[in-house]
Design a protein around this motif. Sequence first.
Motif, PDB file in Angstrom:
ATOM      1  N   SER A  61       0.590  -1.027  -0.262  1.00 47.59           N
ATOM      2  CA  SER A  61      -0.209  -0.078   0.251  1.00 47.59           C
ATOM      3  C   SER A  61       0.601   0.911   0.583  1.00 47.59           C
ATOM      4  O   SER A  61       0.448   2.305  -0.543  1.00 47.59           O
ATOM      5  CB  SER A  61      -0.772   0.039   1.444  1.00 47.59           C
ATOM      6  OG  SER A  61      -0.238   0.341   2.579  1.00 47.59           O
ATOM      7  N   LEU A  66      -1.171   4.285  -1.461  1.00 45.53           N
ATOM      8  CA  LEU A  66      -2.636   4.614  -1.025  1.00 45.53           C
ATOM      9  C   LEU A  66      -3.355   5.030   0.365  1.00 45.53           C
ATOM     10  O   LEU A  66      -4.417   5.010  -0.133  1.00 45.53           O
ATOM     11  CB  LEU A  66      -2.980   2.513  -0.909  1.00 45.53           C
ATOM     12  CG  LEU A  66      -2.970   2.323  -2.015  1.00 45.53           C
ATOM     13  CD1 LEU A  66      -3.163   0.693  -1.823  1.00 45.53           C
ATOM     14  CD2 LEU A  66      -3.763   2.293  -2.955  1.00 45.53           C
ATOM     15  N   VAL A  74      -8.756   1.670  -1.974  1.00 46.75           N
ATOM     16  CA  VAL A  74      -7.959   1.092  -0.679  1.00 46.75           C
ATOM     17  C   VAL A  74      -7.936  -0.715  -1.239  1.00 46.75           C
ATOM     18  O   VAL A  74      -7.686  -1.688  -0.670  1.00 46.75           O
ATOM     19  CB  VAL A  74      -7.779   1.997  -0.125  1.00 46.75           C
ATOM     20  CG1 VAL A  74      -6.977   0.866   1.468  1.00 46.75           C
ATOM     21  CG2 VAL A  74      -6.921   3.203   0.039  1.00 46.75           C
ATOM     22  N   HIS A  77      -7.657  -3.087  -3.809  1.00 48.59           N
ATOM     23  CA  HIS A  77      -6.289  -3.102  -3.790  1.00 48.59           C
ATOM     24  C   HIS A  77      -6.425  -4.267  -2.719  1.00 48.59           C
ATOM     25  O   HIS A  77      -5.812  -5.310  -3.488  1.00 48.59           O
ATOM     26  CB  HIS A  77      -5.574  -1.814  -3.808  1.00 48.59           C
ATOM     27  CG  HIS A  77      -4.862  -1.131  -4.717  1.00 48.59           C
ATOM     28  ND1 HIS A  77      -5.584  -0.063  -5.407  1.00 48.59           N
ATOM     29  CD2 HIS A  77      -4.557  -1.372  -6.060  1.00 48.59           C
ATOM     30  CE1 HIS A  77      -5.083   0.434  -6.630  1.00 48.59           C
ATOM     31  NE2 HIS A  77      -4.062  -0.317  -6.937  1.00 48.59           N
ATOM     32  N   VAL A  78      -6.251  -4.370  -1.448  1.00 46.04           N
ATOM     33  CA  VAL A  78      -6.061  -4.938  -0.576  1.00 46.04           C
ATOM     34  C   VAL A  78      -6.959  -6.192  -0.299  1.00 46.04           C
ATOM     35  O   VAL A  78      -5.931  -7.417  -1.022  1.00 46.04           O
ATOM     36  CB  VAL A  78      -6.821  -4.918   1.184  1.00 46.04           C
ATOM     37  CG1 VAL A  78      -6.314  -5.461   1.999  1.00 46.04           C
ATOM     38  CG2 VAL A  78      -5.696  -3.176   1.238  1.00 46.04           C
ATOM     39  N   ALA A 120      -7.714  -2.148   5.584  1.00 45.12           N
ATOM     40  CA  ALA A 120      -8.054  -0.925   4.493  1.00 45.12           C
ATOM     41  C   ALA A 120      -7.960   0.219   4.815  1.00 45.12           C
ATOM     42  O   ALA A 120      -8.011   1.639   4.457  1.00 45.12           O
ATOM     43  CB  ALA A 120      -9.313  -1.139   3.373  1.00 45.12           C
ATOM     44  N   ILE A 123      -4.700   1.688   6.822  1.00 50.17           N
ATOM     45  CA  ILE A 123      -3.649   2.244   5.190  1.00 50.17           C
ATOM     46  C   ILE A 123      -4.679   3.788   5.516  1.00 50.17           C
ATOM     47  O   ILE A 123      -3.740   4.690   4.853  1.00 50.17           O
ATOM     48  CB  ILE A 123      -3.604   1.581   4.171  1.00 50.17           C
ATOM     49  CG1 ILE A 123      -3.192   0.076   4.338  1.00 50.17           C
ATOM     50  CG2 ILE A 123      -3.845   2.479   3.211  1.00 50.17           C
ATOM     51  CD1 ILE A 123      -3.981  -0.699   3.181  1.00 50.17           C
TER      52      ILE A 123
END
Length: 182
Positions: A61, A66, A74, A77-78, A120, A123
């Motif tokens: 990340s 991110l 996010v 992507h995770v 997420a 992040i």
Amino acid sequence: MEKKTVTVLLFALLLMLSCSSSGKKKQEDDRSHLKTAKEPKGVVFLNPVDSLRLREVYQYSESLNLSDSLLSSVISHVALHFRGIPYVANTLEQEGEEKMVINLREFDCTTFVENVLAIANCIKEDNMHFECFLNRLTEIRYRKGIIDQYPSRLHYFSEWLGDNNAKGLLKIVSNVNQGLKA
């Protein structure tokens, strides 16, 4: 902490991805490799591989910056980062008192969504520490975010949605409320 809202549509997509692409189920249920670590909120089952996986997704990340992206991005992507992780039922079931189980090596449909959302949110908060992950996961997985024996865990996805909606962690969006046809 500012609460983030996420639509149920994204969760449904994550849920479908985790359940449909789950591959083969693990036949044996060997949890002897888990170790117990005392945490302020109770007993945590954690395998060293889980902390490495968490660090890996945080590094990923950071490489994509991110934390400056939309939460939905996010989450995507995770979720994609965990592609290929095996589906295993009952990963949270342990003998004795209720314990926080952290398992990033295998998921069922709900634990996949819980872990992705917890990571997420950390992040987005730019707080990529284990304690943040543990706190977010506890908040998401348990009624009112409190571990208090087996019944405190949100066992049914409908309860999970309602409780997390009430906590402001997601927003339930219905096509009925939007005037759309199913």
